[in-house]
Design an enzyme around this catalytic site. Structure first.
Site, PDB file in Angstrom:
ATOM      1  N   TYR A  22       1.198  -1.432   0.003  1.00  0.00           N
ATOM      2  CA  TYR A  22      -0.235  -0.077   0.196  1.00  0.00           C
ATOM      3  C   TYR A  22       0.587   1.378   0.563  1.00  0.00           C
ATOM      4  O   TYR A  22       1.420   1.518   0.737  1.00  0.00           O
ATOM      5  CB  TYR A  22      -0.671   0.276   1.078  1.00  0.00           C
ATOM      6  CG  TYR A  22      -1.688   1.027   1.053  1.00  0.00           C
ATOM      7  CD1 TYR A  22      -2.754   1.698   0.662  1.00  0.00           C
ATOM      8  CD2 TYR A  22      -1.829   2.306   1.956  1.00  0.00           C
ATOM      9  CE1 TYR A  22      -3.844   2.247   0.378  1.00  0.00           C
ATOM     10  CE2 TYR A  22      -2.438   3.263   2.906  1.00  0.00           C
ATOM     11  CZ  TYR A  22      -3.447   3.314   1.387  1.00  0.00           C
ATOM     12  OH  TYR A  22      -4.682   4.524   1.697  1.00  0.00           O
ATOM     13  N   ASP A  42       9.562   2.206  -0.952  1.00  0.00           N
ATOM     14  CA  ASP A  42       8.067   3.118   0.371  1.00  0.00           C
ATOM     15  C   ASP A  42       8.669   2.674   1.584  1.00  0.00           C
ATOM     16  O   ASP A  42       8.282   2.250   2.072  1.00  0.00           O
ATOM     17  CB  ASP A  42       6.944   2.834  -0.485  1.00  0.00           C
ATOM     18  CG  ASP A  42       5.893   3.497   0.825  1.00  0.00           C
ATOM     19  OD1 ASP A  42       5.932   4.162   1.550  1.00  0.00           O
ATOM     20  OD2 ASP A  42       4.314   3.764   0.065  1.00  0.00           O
ATOM     21  N   LYS A  58       4.569  10.400   7.617  1.00  0.00           N
ATOM     22  CA  LYS A  58       4.052  10.339   9.415  1.00  0.00           C
ATOM     23  C   LYS A  58       5.316  11.046  10.063  1.00  0.00           C
ATOM     24  O   LYS A  58       5.799  11.440  11.066  1.00  0.00           O
ATOM     25  CB  LYS A  58       2.978   9.481  10.015  1.00  0.00           C
ATOM     26  CG  LYS A  58       3.414   8.502  10.028  1.00  0.00           C
ATOM     27  CD  LYS A  58       2.052   7.630   9.021  1.00  0.00           C
ATOM     28  CE  LYS A  58       1.879   6.040   8.703  1.00  0.00           C
ATOM     29  NZ  LYS A  58       0.580   5.898   7.774  1.00  0.00           N
TER      30      LYS A  58
HETATM   31  N1  HOZ Z   1      -2.878   3.009   6.219  1.00  0.00           N
HETATM   32  C1  HOZ Z   1      -3.203   2.956   7.305  1.00  0.00           C
HETATM   33  C2  HOZ Z   1      -2.323   2.127   8.205  1.00  0.00           C
HETATM   34  N2  HOZ Z   1      -1.423   1.594   7.236  1.00  0.00           N
HETATM   35  C3  HOZ Z   1      -4.526   3.603   8.448  1.00  0.00           C
HETATM   36  C4  HOZ Z   1      -4.830   4.759   8.199  1.00  0.00           C
HETATM   37  C5  HOZ Z   1      -5.255   5.137   9.643  1.00  0.00           C
HETATM   38  O1  HOZ Z   1      -6.990   4.499   9.189  1.00  0.00           O
HETATM   39  O2  HOZ Z   1      -5.351   6.394  10.549  1.00  0.00           O
END
Ligand code: HOZ
Length: 428
Positions: free
Chosen positions: A143, A238, A266
């Protein structure tokens, strides 16, 4: 126990699609009511009902030193007095870029954005602009955020909700995204041969974290690196999850692999909305205003996000022992979980590297999306809720990695192991 969260979830669903601003946190795959959080400190989160949880999400990575880490909170407070946004350059952005360059191998230049999605989306555009080619290769179950190109056979929420085709992604975009199984070097070589001269980039999560935690097999990244060199393909790591987490220099340092471009998320904002992409000068100089590959953002390099990230990264740089401590804690947890799971007697797999770890209820090695997806996710659901009830907050999906933070104590880890021992008795 969850009365207030239930009330908030009902209210949220009237104004927010699904009641949440990001799908995985809706608890849809594990069932039950998503918990609405009120505050967090160190290793603990507190929900709206005042329940305390040992946190194994760490805001999906960035809370490496724990929540509301005092130096970060203080730095944000002080910086906010000088304005929360300028839309103009600041000295702090240079200091942040210089700090990242000093920590990360192989990055000559870096551009700030506001999220990991933006970073990966921009890196792909840059790779296409640089090579003059259209297609990319990504891996099943990986992802890279929710930009159109990445929503083909994606992990995280796309896998959690079993979405096969994402409406809104045009066939043209989808056709330019080729996919292979993670750890299957031969499949990648085959794609590269079939589409010779058309592939701009290979993008990979160096250690996969969006289908649980899955490690690269020996030689996989080395093979990708060689293939990219041979075919003039831009190799993109990534590192939204692994950057500054597996080591100060991220997966590049930990695995000893040099990527051409690297993306961050983040973590480099200490939990604030930040992302970045960087890499070789030869490629990065194609970004506007130096080159014509356009990419922009008013909030890019935002002073509050920069000071939060700068404070976190400085602490990580100055205290490399943090990585050793984190890994020792994670290994302690892994070993404790292994012991109680073994005694339980049903099949399971634990994958772990550094402070990333996850459990799949499976009787075979979990090395790619197919093996992750064939694990017993019904058992995971039950395990998740049994742990939640005992005050342990795990990712609400088997298709996510757990992230440890250094505020966790050995007593917290013991509690987690004990909670697992008890929880397993509830699983059938
Ligand atoms: N896509 C995020 C984890 N791989 C989750 C993001 C979220 O819900 O904060």
């Amino acid at each position: 126990m969850y009365e207030k969260s239930k009330e908030l979830f009902e209210r949220a669903q009237k104004s927010i699609p699904g009641g949440v601003n990001s799908p995985v946190r809706a608890f849809k795959s594990v069932g039950g009511t998503p918990l609405f959080m009120q505050k967090a400190k160190g290793a603990y989160m507190y929900d709206a009902d005042g329940n305390q949880y040992i946190d194994y999400i760490a805001s999906w990575g960035p809370m490496i030193l724990g929540h509301a880490h005092e130096p970060i909170v203080k730095a944000i407070q002080e910086k906010a007095l000088d304005s929360t946004s300028f839309g103009a350059p600041t000295q702090l952005e240079i200091e942040m870029a210089e700090l990242i360059l000093s920590m990360v191998p192989n990055v000559d230049m870096i551009r700030m954005v506001s999220s990991g999605t933006e970073a990966c989306m921009s890196a792909i555009r840059l790779a296409r602009g640089y090579t003059g080619r259209n297609k990319i290769i990504k891996f099943e179950g990986h992802y890279h955020g929710h930009a159109d190109s990445f929503l083909v056979k994606a992990g995280s929420g796309v896998a959690t909700f079993n979405i096969q085709t994402v409406p809104g992604v045009t066939a043209g975009v989808a056709n330019d995204t080729l996919t292979a199984a993670y750890n299957d070097l031969d499949a990648v070589k085959k794609l590269a041969a079939e589409h010779k001269g058309d592939i701009a980039a290979i993008i990979v999560e160096p250690v996969a974290g969006n289908m649980g935690c899955i490690l690269p097999q020996p030689g996989f990244h080395e093979g990708l690196r060689q293939l990219c060199d041979d075919e003039g393909i831009v190799f993109i790591f990534d590192e939204v999850m692994t950057g500054f987490r597996l080591a100060a220099g991220g997966a590049q340092e930990r695995l000893g692999i040099k990527a051409d471009l690297v993306t961050y998320g983040k973590v480099i904002g200490g939990g604030m909305p930040v992302g970045a992409f960087g890499g070789k000068k030869e490629i990065m100089q194609h970004i506007a205003p130096l080159g014509n590959v356009y990419q922009a953002g008013t909030l890019s390099g935002n002073p509050i996000a920069m000071i939060a990230g700068y404070t976190l990264l400085t602490e990580l740089k100055n205290n490399p022992s943090i990585y050793k401590e984190l890994e020792e804690k994670t290994i302690y947890l892994r070993d404790g979980l292994n012991e109680v799971l073994k005694a339980w007697g049903q099949p399971y797999i634990i994958n772990q590297l550094g402070s990333m770890i996850s459990i799949h209820f499976s009787d075979h090695a979990v090395v790619d999306f197919a093996t992750a997806a064939s694990a017993n996710n019904e058992l995971f659901k039950k395990y998740f809720h049994a742990m939640l009830k005992r005050g342990v907050y795990l990712p609400p999906s088997a298709f996510e990695s757990w992230f440890l933070n250094n505020a966790l104590t050995y007593a917290d880890l013991d509690k987690t192991i004990a909670a697992t021992k008890e929880s397993l008795q509830e699983l059938v």
